[in-house]
Scaffold this motif. Structure first.
Motif, PDB file in Angstrom:
ATOM      1  N   LEU A  82     -34.998  39.247 -34.676  1.00  0.00           N
ATOM      2  CA  LEU A  82     -35.230  37.914 -35.226  1.00  0.00           C
ATOM      3  C   LEU A  82     -36.015  37.104 -34.205  1.00  0.00           C
ATOM      4  CD1 LEU A  82     -34.797  35.595 -37.281  1.00  0.00           C
ATOM      5  CD2 LEU A  82     -32.662  35.063 -36.072  1.00  0.00           C
ATOM      6  N   THR A  83     -37.184  36.621 -34.606  1.00  0.00           N
ATOM      7  CA  THR A  83     -37.977  35.722 -33.767  1.00  0.00           C
ATOM      8  C   THR A  83     -37.829  34.326 -34.347  1.00  0.00           C
ATOM      9  OG1 THR A  83     -39.544  37.489 -33.250  1.00  0.00           O
ATOM     10  CG2 THR A  83     -40.259  35.239 -32.836  1.00  0.00           C
ATOM     11  N   GLY A  84     -36.982  33.535 -33.703  1.00  0.00           N
ATOM     12  CA  GLY A  84     -36.679  32.199 -34.196  1.00  0.00           C
ATOM     13  C   GLY A  84     -35.304  31.788 -33.741  1.00  0.00           C
ATOM     14  N   ASN A  85     -34.933  30.586 -34.077  1.00  0.00           N
ATOM     15  CA  ASN A  85     -33.627  30.048 -33.695  1.00  0.00           C
ATOM     16  C   ASN A  85     -32.585  30.377 -34.751  1.00  0.00           C
ATOM     17  OD1 ASN A  85     -34.708  28.704 -31.359  1.00  0.00           O
ATOM     18  ND2 ASN A  85     -35.542  27.151 -32.746  1.00  0.00           N
ATOM     19  N   LEU A  86     -31.378  30.677 -34.305  1.00  0.00           N
ATOM     20  CA  LEU A  86     -30.257  30.936 -35.207  1.00  0.00           C
ATOM     21  C   LEU A  86     -29.202  29.860 -35.023  1.00  0.00           C
ATOM     22  CD1 LEU A  86     -28.461  32.583 -37.142  1.00  0.00           C
ATOM     23  CD2 LEU A  86     -27.729  33.946 -35.160  1.00  0.00           C
ATOM     24  N   THR A  87     -28.855  29.206 -36.140  1.00  0.00           N
ATOM     25  CA  THR A  87     -27.746  28.239 -36.155  1.00  0.00           C
ATOM     26  C   THR A  87     -26.686  28.804 -37.083  1.00  0.00           C
ATOM     27  OG1 THR A  87     -29.272  26.391 -35.826  1.00  0.00           O
ATOM     28  CG2 THR A  87     -27.058  25.872 -36.623  1.00  0.00           C
ATOM     29  N   VAL A 106     -22.630  28.680 -38.479  1.00  0.00           N
ATOM     30  CA  VAL A 106     -21.260  28.154 -38.601  1.00  0.00           C
ATOM     31  C   VAL A 106     -20.486  29.001 -39.607  1.00  0.00           C
ATOM     32  CG1 VAL A 106     -21.770  25.801 -37.870  1.00  0.00           C
ATOM     33  CG2 VAL A 106     -22.011  26.419 -40.279  1.00  0.00           C
ATOM     34  N   GLY A 107     -21.067  30.172 -39.928  1.00  0.00           N
ATOM     35  CA  GLY A 107     -20.417  31.079 -40.866  1.00  0.00           C
ATOM     36  C   GLY A 107     -19.929  32.327 -40.165  1.00  0.00           C
ATOM     37  N   ASP A 108     -20.329  33.475 -40.677  1.00  0.00           N
ATOM     38  CA  ASP A 108     -19.907  34.765 -40.141  1.00  0.00           C
ATOM     39  C   ASP A 108     -21.170  35.566 -39.851  1.00  0.00           C
ATOM     40  OD1 ASP A 108     -18.778  37.162 -39.490  1.00  0.00           O
ATOM     41  OD2 ASP A 108     -17.529  37.331 -41.285  1.00  0.00           O
ATOM     42  N   ALA A 109     -21.474  35.790 -38.554  1.00  0.00           N
ATOM     43  CA  ALA A 109     -22.703  36.457 -38.159  1.00  0.00           C
ATOM     44  C   ALA A 109     -22.394  37.717 -37.364  1.00  0.00           C
ATOM     45  CB  ALA A 109     -23.580  35.521 -37.333  1.00  0.00           C
ATOM     46  N   ASP A 110     -23.008  38.827 -37.774  1.00  0.00           N
ATOM     47  CA  ASP A 110     -22.889  40.110 -37.085  1.00  0.00           C
ATOM     48  C   ASP A 110     -24.262  40.431 -36.495  1.00  0.00           C
ATOM     49  OD1 ASP A 110     -22.206  42.571 -36.142  1.00  0.00           O
ATOM     50  OD2 ASP A 110     -21.961  43.521 -38.095  1.00  0.00           O
ATOM     51  N   ILE A 111     -24.396  40.351 -35.160  1.00  0.00           N
ATOM     52  CA  ILE A 111     -25.680  40.472 -34.474  1.00  0.00           C
ATOM     53  C   ILE A 111     -25.776  41.820 -33.794  1.00  0.00           C
ATOM     54  CG2 ILE A 111     -27.251  39.397 -32.845  1.00  0.00           C
ATOM     55  CD1 ILE A 111     -26.444  37.575 -35.198  1.00  0.00           C
ATOM     56  N   ASP A 112     -26.621  42.689 -34.338  1.00  0.00           N
ATOM     57  CA  ASP A 112     -26.813  44.035 -33.764  1.00  0.00           C
ATOM     58  C   ASP A 112     -28.265  44.249 -33.340  1.00  0.00           C
ATOM     59  OD1 ASP A 112     -24.140  45.037 -34.142  1.00  0.00           O
ATOM     60  OD2 ASP A 112     -24.565  45.111 -36.288  1.00  0.00           O
ATOM     61  N   ALA A 113     -28.980  43.177 -33.066  1.00  0.00           N
ATOM     62  CA  ALA A 113     -30.383  43.288 -32.653  1.00  0.00           C
ATOM     63  C   ALA A 113     -30.760  42.069 -31.820  1.00  0.00           C
ATOM     64  CB  ALA A 113     -31.284  43.417 -33.879  1.00  0.00           C
ATOM     65  N   THR A 114     -31.963  42.064 -31.326  1.00  0.00           N
ATOM     66  CA  THR A 114     -32.438  41.021 -30.406  1.00  0.00           C
ATOM     67  C   THR A 114     -32.871  39.771 -31.158  1.00  0.00           C
ATOM     68  OG1 THR A 114     -33.223  42.736 -28.887  1.00  0.00           O
ATOM     69  CG2 THR A 114     -34.135  40.515 -28.608  1.00  0.00           C
ATOM     70  N   ILE A 115     -32.546  38.626 -30.564  1.00  0.00           N
ATOM     71  CA  ILE A 115     -33.055  37.330 -31.041  1.00  0.00           C
ATOM     72  C   ILE A 115     -33.979  36.772 -29.955  1.00  0.00           C
ATOM     73  CG2 ILE A 115     -32.473  34.987 -31.756  1.00  0.00           C
ATOM     74  CD1 ILE A 115     -29.771  36.034 -32.681  1.00  0.00           C
ATOM     75  N   ASP A 116     -35.242  36.577 -30.323  1.00  0.00           N
ATOM     76  CA  ASP A 116     -36.228  36.034 -29.376  1.00  0.00           C
ATOM     77  C   ASP A 116     -36.417  34.530 -29.605  1.00  0.00           C
ATOM     78  OD1 ASP A 116     -36.687  38.519 -28.280  1.00  0.00           O
ATOM     79  OD2 ASP A 116     -38.231  39.008 -29.759  1.00  0.00           O
ATOM     80  N   LEU A 171     -27.068  37.092 -45.959  1.00  0.00           N
ATOM     81  CA  LEU A 171     -28.430  37.371 -45.510  1.00  0.00           C
ATOM     82  C   LEU A 171     -28.369  38.624 -44.655  1.00  0.00           C
ATOM     83  CD1 LEU A 171     -31.440  36.672 -45.080  1.00  0.00           C
ATOM     84  CD2 LEU A 171     -30.727  35.242 -43.140  1.00  0.00           C
ATOM     85  N   ILE A 172     -29.117  39.641 -45.056  1.00  0.00           N
ATOM     86  CA  ILE A 172     -29.138  40.915 -44.342  1.00  0.00           C
ATOM     87  C   ILE A 172     -30.557  41.142 -43.843  1.00  0.00           C
ATOM     88  CG2 ILE A 172     -28.690  43.399 -44.487  1.00  0.00           C
ATOM     89  CD1 ILE A 172     -26.884  42.787 -46.932  1.00  0.00           C
ATOM     90  N   LEU A 173     -30.725  41.209 -42.514  1.00  0.00           N
ATOM     91  CA  LEU A 173     -32.039  41.401 -41.923  1.00  0.00           C
ATOM     92  C   LEU A 173     -32.139  42.828 -41.397  1.00  0.00           C
ATOM     93  CD1 LEU A 173     -32.484  38.020 -39.977  1.00  0.00           C
ATOM     94  CD2 LEU A 173     -33.037  38.551 -42.352  1.00  0.00           C
ATOM     95  N   ASN A 174     -32.773  43.696 -42.194  1.00  0.00           N
ATOM     96  CA  ASN A 174     -32.948  45.104 -41.833  1.00  0.00           C
ATOM     97  C   ASN A 174     -34.346  45.396 -41.310  1.00  0.00           C
ATOM     98  OD1 ASN A 174     -30.325  45.851 -42.543  1.00  0.00           O
ATOM     99  ND2 ASN A 174     -30.890  46.284 -44.666  1.00  0.00           N
ATOM    100  N   ALA A 175     -35.174  44.373 -41.179  1.00  0.00           N
ATOM    101  CA  ALA A 175     -36.529  44.509 -40.649  1.00  0.00           C
ATOM    102  C   ALA A 175     -36.856  43.276 -39.823  1.00  0.00           C
ATOM    103  CB  ALA A 175     -37.534  44.689 -41.780  1.00  0.00           C
ATOM    104  N   ALA A 176     -37.840  43.400 -38.939  1.00  0.00           N
ATOM    105  CA  ALA A 176     -38.211  42.300 -38.061  1.00  0.00           C
ATOM    106  C   ALA A 176     -38.551  41.056 -38.868  1.00  0.00           C
ATOM    107  CB  ALA A 176     -39.388  42.716 -37.193  1.00  0.00           C
TER     108      ALA A 176
END
Length: 214
Positions: free
Chosen positions: A197-202, A204-214, A173-178
């Motif tokens: 990302l506006t929402g909860n993130l769960t 157990v895989g491989d996550a690369d976070i380069d932006a804000t999670i609200d 999953l690639i999120l390149n937009a809000a």
């Protein structure tokens, strides 16, 4: 040009079939033929050629090769089963859509119905219904429902809201937009977050976070 019933069906091996009035009967369009449907068809449509749809089908639409373009608001009660070729939705469409591995979808207007994708889907409009992806999906529209993925890649390229959340059990999953919606990434899946990302993130895989999670 007038309401017609063809009990044995319409088998079009070449040339053009233009339906400007309500027609009852199954229609088969060969690879060298075209259909222009501007009114209601009661029957099943099988397309291997070129079909322009601006009317309703009380029945199913099945395509092996070729192209179906929805150019006017249309309802297909039995769903659109695209085994090959292209489905282009340029007008509001109601009906479940199934895209096989050798097929493509170009969605430019609203879809009311579920989408199952194993091919290549480009989503630039809203979907009211669930979305299931197992191949390549580019999303730049809202989903009133859930998005699930077992394999492949979903890329969010335009601002999108997924009310039922994004459940990624495989692939990327690639999120390149809000993006708005809860995201669940399983152990066999990956997330690349490059915009808000506006929402909860769960995860157990491989996550690369380069932006804000609200």
């Amino acid at each position: 040009s007038g309401a017609s019933i063809v009990t044995g069906g319409l088998d079009i091996d070449g040339g053009d079939l233009i339906l400007n009035a309500a027609t009852t009967g199954d229609v088969d369009i060969a690879s060298t033929a075209t259909l222009d449907l501007n009114d209601t068809l009661t029957g099943n449509l099988t397309n291997a050629g070129s079909t322009d749809l601006a009317g309703n089908i009380t029945g199913s639409l099945t395509q092996s090769v070729g192209t179906t373009t929805v150019s006017g608001s249309s309802r297909v009660t039995g769903g659109l089963d695209i085994d090959g070729g292209d489905l282009i939705l340029n007008a509001a469409t109601t009906g479940d859509v199934d895209i096989a591995s050798t097929a493509t979808l170009d969605l430019n207007d609203t879809l009311t119905g579920s989408l199952t994708n194993a091919g290549d889907a480009d989503i630039d409009a809203a979907i009211t219904g669930s979305v299931s992806n197992a191949s390549t999906l580019d999303l730049a529209g809202d989903i009133t429902g859930s998005l699930t993925q077992s394999a492949g890649t979903t890329t969010v390229s335009g601002v999108s809201t997924v009310t039922g959340g994004l459940d990624i059990t495989g692939g990327a999953l690639i999120l390149n937009a809000a993006t708005t919606g809860d995201v669940d990434v399983a152990s066999t899946a990956t997330l690349d977050l490059n915009d808000t990302l506006t929402g909860n993130l769960t995860n157990v895989g491989d996550a690369d976070i380069d932006a804000t999670i609200d």
